[in-house]
Design a protein around this motif. Sequence first.
Motif, mmCIF file in Angstrom:
data_model
loop_
_atom_site.group_PDB
_atom_site.id
_atom_site.type_symbol
_atom_site.label_atom_id
_atom_site.label_comp_id
_atom_site.label_asym_id
_atom_site.label_seq_id
_atom_site.Cartn_x
_atom_site.Cartn_y
_atom_site.Cartn_z
ATOM 1 N N LEU A 60 -49.439 -5.705 -26.848
ATOM 2 C CA LEU A 60 -48.228 -6.300 -26.263
ATOM 3 C C LEU A 60 -47.183 -6.622 -27.325
ATOM 4 O O LEU A 60 -45.992 -6.379 -27.126
ATOM 5 C CB LEU A 60 -48.596 -7.553 -25.469
ATOM 6 N N LEU A 61 -47.631 -7.171 -28.455
ATOM 7 C CA LEU A 61 -46.682 -7.480 -29.531
ATOM 8 C C LEU A 61 -46.045 -6.216 -30.093
ATOM 9 O O LEU A 61 -44.837 -6.198 -30.385
ATOM 10 C CB LEU A 61 -47.376 -8.280 -30.642
ATOM 11 N N ASN A 62 -46.836 -5.150 -30.241
ATOM 12 C CA ASN A 62 -46.282 -3.883 -30.719
ATOM 13 C C ASN A 62 -45.233 -3.348 -29.746
ATOM 14 O O ASN A 62 -44.178 -2.873 -30.163
ATOM 15 C CB ASN A 62 -47.382 -2.845 -30.933
ATOM 16 N N LYS B 291 -45.111 -9.382 -10.778
ATOM 17 C CA LYS B 291 -45.720 -8.103 -10.389
ATOM 18 C C LYS B 291 -45.303 -6.977 -11.339
ATOM 19 O O LYS B 291 -46.129 -6.172 -11.762
ATOM 20 C CB LYS B 291 -45.327 -7.751 -8.952
ATOM 21 N N THR B 292 -44.019 -6.935 -11.669
ATOM 22 C CA THR B 292 -43.517 -5.864 -12.524
ATOM 23 C C THR B 292 -44.074 -5.975 -13.932
ATOM 24 O O THR B 292 -44.499 -4.976 -14.527
ATOM 25 C CB THR B 292 -41.974 -5.870 -12.539
ATOM 26 N N VAL B 293 -44.102 -7.187 -14.478
ATOM 27 C CA VAL B 293 -44.642 -7.381 -15.826
ATOM 28 C C VAL B 293 -46.145 -7.096 -15.838
ATOM 29 O O VAL B 293 -46.659 -6.495 -16.790
ATOM 30 C CB VAL B 293 -44.318 -8.794 -16.353
ATOM 31 N N GLN C 192 -42.144 -24.776 -19.676
ATOM 32 C CA GLN C 192 -41.828 -24.229 -18.362
ATOM 33 C C GLN C 192 -40.473 -23.537 -18.337
ATOM 34 O O GLN C 192 -40.201 -22.754 -17.459
ATOM 35 C CB GLN C 192 -41.869 -25.340 -17.310
ATOM 36 N N GLU C 193 -39.629 -23.840 -19.277
ATOM 37 C CA GLU C 193 -38.300 -23.250 -19.284
ATOM 38 C C GLU C 193 -38.225 -21.999 -20.153
ATOM 39 O O GLU C 193 -37.160 -21.646 -20.639
ATOM 40 C CB GLU C 193 -37.270 -24.287 -19.751
ATOM 41 N N SER C 194 -39.367 -21.341 -20.358
ATOM 42 C CA SER C 194 -39.341 -20.101 -21.126
ATOM 43 C C SER C 194 -40.178 -19.053 -20.417
ATOM 44 O O SER C 194 -41.090 -19.370 -19.664
ATOM 45 C CB SER C 194 -39.873 -20.328 -22.544
ATOM 46 N N ASN C 195 -39.845 -17.813 -20.655
ATOM 47 C CA ASN C 195 -40.660 -16.708 -20.175
ATOM 48 C C ASN C 195 -41.717 -16.458 -21.247
ATOM 49 O O ASN C 195 -41.368 -16.211 -22.404
ATOM 50 C CB ASN C 195 -39.810 -15.458 -19.969
ATOM 51 N N LEU D 77 -40.847 -6.642 -21.976
ATOM 52 C CA LEU D 77 -41.516 -7.616 -22.840
ATOM 53 C C LEU D 77 -40.573 -8.281 -23.833
ATOM 54 O O LEU D 77 -40.867 -9.365 -24.337
ATOM 55 C CB LEU D 77 -42.685 -6.966 -23.577
ATOM 56 N N LYS D 78 -39.420 -7.681 -24.072
ATOM 57 C CA LYS D 78 -38.474 -8.285 -25.015
ATOM 58 C C LYS D 78 -37.956 -9.635 -24.514
ATOM 59 O O LYS D 78 -37.440 -10.425 -25.279
ATOM 60 C CB LYS D 78 -37.318 -7.342 -25.313
ATOM 61 N N HIS D 79 -38.133 -9.920 -23.227
ATOM 62 C CA HIS D 79 -37.662 -11.178 -22.642
ATOM 63 C C HIS D 79 -38.723 -12.287 -22.686
ATOM 64 O O HIS D 79 -38.483 -13.383 -22.188
ATOM 65 C CB HIS D 79 -37.252 -10.963 -21.185
ATOM 66 N N PHE D 80 -39.885 -12.002 -23.271
ATOM 67 C CA PHE D 80 -41.004 -12.950 -23.239
ATOM 68 C C PHE D 80 -41.457 -13.343 -24.639
ATOM 69 O O PHE D 80 -41.433 -12.532 -25.558
ATOM 70 C CB PHE D 80 -42.201 -12.325 -22.508
ATOM 71 N N LYS D 81 -41.903 -14.587 -24.751
ATOM 72 C CA LYS D 81 -42.647 -15.027 -25.927
ATOM 73 C C LYS D 81 -44.090 -14.598 -25.670
ATOM 74 O O LYS D 81 -44.620 -14.853 -24.593
ATOM 75 C CB LYS D 81 -42.577 -16.540 -26.087
ATOM 76 N N ILE D 82 -44.727 -13.964 -26.644
ATOM 77 C CA ILE D 82 -46.088 -13.449 -26.462
ATOM 78 C C ILE D 82 -46.985 -14.054 -27.537
ATOM 79 O O ILE D 82 -46.674 -13.967 -28.725
ATOM 80 C CB ILE D 82 -46.118 -11.915 -26.551
#
Length: 156
Positions: free
Chosen positions: A12-14, A84-86, A37-40, A23-28
């Motif tokens: 996922l990080l790669n 669902k999409t993610v 709660q205020e973050s993806n 995935l660019k919109h999420f902290k992983i």
Amino acid sequence: MLQTDEIILKILLNAKNEENQLLKHFKISYPSKQVVQESNSIFVGAVDSESNIEGFDFSSFTDLVEILIVTKNRNYTEALKIIKTVSKEITRLIYENNDLFDNKPIIRNITPEYNRDFVLTRGHLRIQVKSKPESLVPSEEDYYLCNLLLEKIEEK
């Protein structure tokens, strides 16, 4: 054996580092108590690793990994669409990574989670993978690192 979460996190990080459009919109990361709660966010954590053979032959395991997808979107239909999409994108990335798995992973379930106000905020994706232990004997590096971590805890 308890390594599949590391492999999935790296996948996922790669993908995120390669500018994956979702995935660019999420902290992983691994699970963290600092879930905001205020973050993806996407969290990857080991749930279970069970030997497939009874007795002392530890050559094959079934690992269960949970991936938690958190969205800051509070609109039900939009949050559900995001989760669902993610989930589908994560599944696709894992299935396409043939180098890391002898067997194709099995999606055990995808479960929505609601907060105390009955607002959809998270989705849980559970993935089962057959794995083989790298080694049943800790390496010198593992011993060294573990000792450092334990000493750090004792200092507190």
